[in-house]
Design an enzyme around this catalytic site. Structure first.
Site, mmCIF file in Angstrom:
data_model
loop_
_atom_site.group_PDB
_atom_site.id
_atom_site.type_symbol
_atom_site.label_atom_id
_atom_site.label_comp_id
_atom_site.label_asym_id
_atom_site.label_seq_id
_atom_site.Cartn_x
_atom_site.Cartn_y
_atom_site.Cartn_z
ATOM 1 N N GLU A 1 0.825 -1.217 0.000
ATOM 2 C CA GLU A 1 0.000 0.000 0.000
ATOM 3 C C GLU A 1 0.865 1.275 0.000
ATOM 4 O O GLU A 1 2.091 1.225 0.098
ATOM 5 C CB GLU A 1 -0.981 -0.023 1.167
ATOM 6 C CG GLU A 1 -2.410 -0.365 0.729
ATOM 7 C CD GLU A 1 -2.907 0.496 -0.437
ATOM 8 O OE1 GLU A 1 -2.454 1.653 -0.599
ATOM 9 O OE2 GLU A 1 -3.745 0.005 -1.213
ATOM 10 N N HIS A 2 0.165 2.401 -0.060
ATOM 11 C CA HIS A 2 0.812 3.707 -0.194
ATOM 12 C C HIS A 2 1.853 3.941 0.907
ATOM 13 O O HIS A 2 1.690 3.515 2.048
ATOM 14 C CB HIS A 2 -0.237 4.825 -0.164
ATOM 15 C CG HIS A 2 -0.988 4.901 1.135
ATOM 16 N ND1 HIS A 2 -0.532 5.607 2.213
ATOM 17 C CD2 HIS A 2 -2.144 4.314 1.529
ATOM 18 C CE1 HIS A 2 -1.371 5.479 3.222
ATOM 19 N NE2 HIS A 2 -2.357 4.695 2.828
ATOM 20 N N ASP A 3 2.902 4.612 0.543
ATOM 21 C CA ASP A 3 3.949 5.069 1.477
ATOM 22 C C ASP A 3 4.709 3.943 2.181
ATOM 23 O O ASP A 3 5.417 4.195 3.158
ATOM 24 C CB ASP A 3 3.366 6.034 2.534
ATOM 25 C CG ASP A 3 2.693 7.237 1.884
ATOM 26 O OD1 ASP A 3 3.377 7.939 1.124
ATOM 27 O OD2 ASP A 3 1.476 7.447 2.096
ATOM 28 N N GLY B 1 1.834 2.746 4.762
ATOM 29 C CA GLY B 1 2.965 3.189 5.571
ATOM 30 C C GLY B 1 3.726 2.099 6.298
ATOM 31 O O GLY B 1 4.418 2.381 7.273
#
Ligand SMILES: CC(C)(COP(=O)(O)OP(=O)(O)OC[C@H]1O[C@@H](n2cnc3c(N)ncnc32)[C@H](O)[C@@H]1OP(=O)(O)O)[C@@H](O)C(=O)NCCC(=O)NCCS
Length: 216
Positions: free
Chosen positions: A132-134, A152
């Site tokens: 997922e993102h980051d 994250g």
């Protein structure tokens, strides 16, 4: 372009089909140090010889070696001798334009690497993994089929995250740790520990003597 897969085992066969789906017109071959494999044909790609042939190679290489510390060591040895590393991304994978994928890494079918995620070098993002993102996924990590992550997350250098593991939002897996199949990591798995279960609990340590046949 000549494309070389170093390692002609199961990982190598999936890398071949993934890389070939991305570059259907290029020439593919294997190298493997197992003498019994040299000269054979695997899924239409020849095993030309041992890893020593990397020395004169004019093309790109991916190390298809499941044991994370060994893959990192080979990549560092041959990288310092000037070998160029490729990157295999299956056409069905979805990579955000703002994500980064490092050299020698592979992203198998149906995986997703989302917004501003950073995937290091020589990482295995296996079938249907969601990064997922980051997220920060360091060099030499293996994310096995179906691993899913919240936003994250951090996975440290050389960690092995087994099939179907869930990493919660901002969860951390320390360098060299092994997270067993199906585990749910809510906060942190410390470096060089073996953990599994829901929620994941540390059950042992991972040192140089760890038997990788337990997970591969
Ligand atoms: C981490 C792992 C290797 C641990 O397995 P192991 O070393 O064989 O563990 P053991 O056989 O010593 O098991 C000890 C106990 O823990 C249990 N156990 C093992 N792995 C477990 C897991 N992931 N989740 C829950 N319990 C687990 C066993 O059932 C056993 O319980 P018992 O003593 O009541 O019978 C294993 O869980 C695993 O993840 N294997 C799959 C790796 C993978 O995904 N490979 C894919 C490569 S692409």
């Amino acid at each position: 372009v000549k494309r070389c897969i170093a390692g002609a085992g199961a990982q190598g066969r999936v890398v071949l089909e993934t890389w070939r789906a991305q570059h259907p017109h290029d020439e593919f071959f294997f190298l493997d140090d197992a003498s019994g494999k040299i000269g054979t044909d695997i899924l239409g790609a020849k095993v030309l010889g041992g890893f020593s042939l990397l020395a004169g190679l004019n093309g790109e290489v991916i190390f298809a070696v499941g044991i994370n510390p060994l893959r990192l060591r080979l990549a560092s040895e041959w990288g310092s001798k000037g070998v160029r590393f490729g990157r295999a991304v299956h056409p069905s994978a979805v990579i955000s334009p703002t994500a980064r994928i490092g050299d020698g890494s592979v992203v198998f079918a149906m995986a997703v690497v989302n917004t501003e995620a950073v995937v290091g070098n020589h990482v295995i993002v296996n079938t249907a993994v969601v990064v997922e993102h980051d997220a920060v996924i360091e060099d030499g990590v293996a994310l096995c089929p179906g691993v899913r992550t919240g936003g994250g997350v951090f996975v440290g250098r050389g960690a092995f995250v087994a099939t179907g593991v869930t990493l919660g939002v901002k969860a951390r897996v320390g360098a060299g740790a092994i997270v067993g199949a199906g585990a749910v990591v809510t906060r942190e798995v410390p470096a060089r520990t073996l953990a599994y279960g829901v929620p994941a609990r540390v059950v042992g340590q991972v040192d140089e003597a760890f038997d990788w046949k337990r997970v591969l």
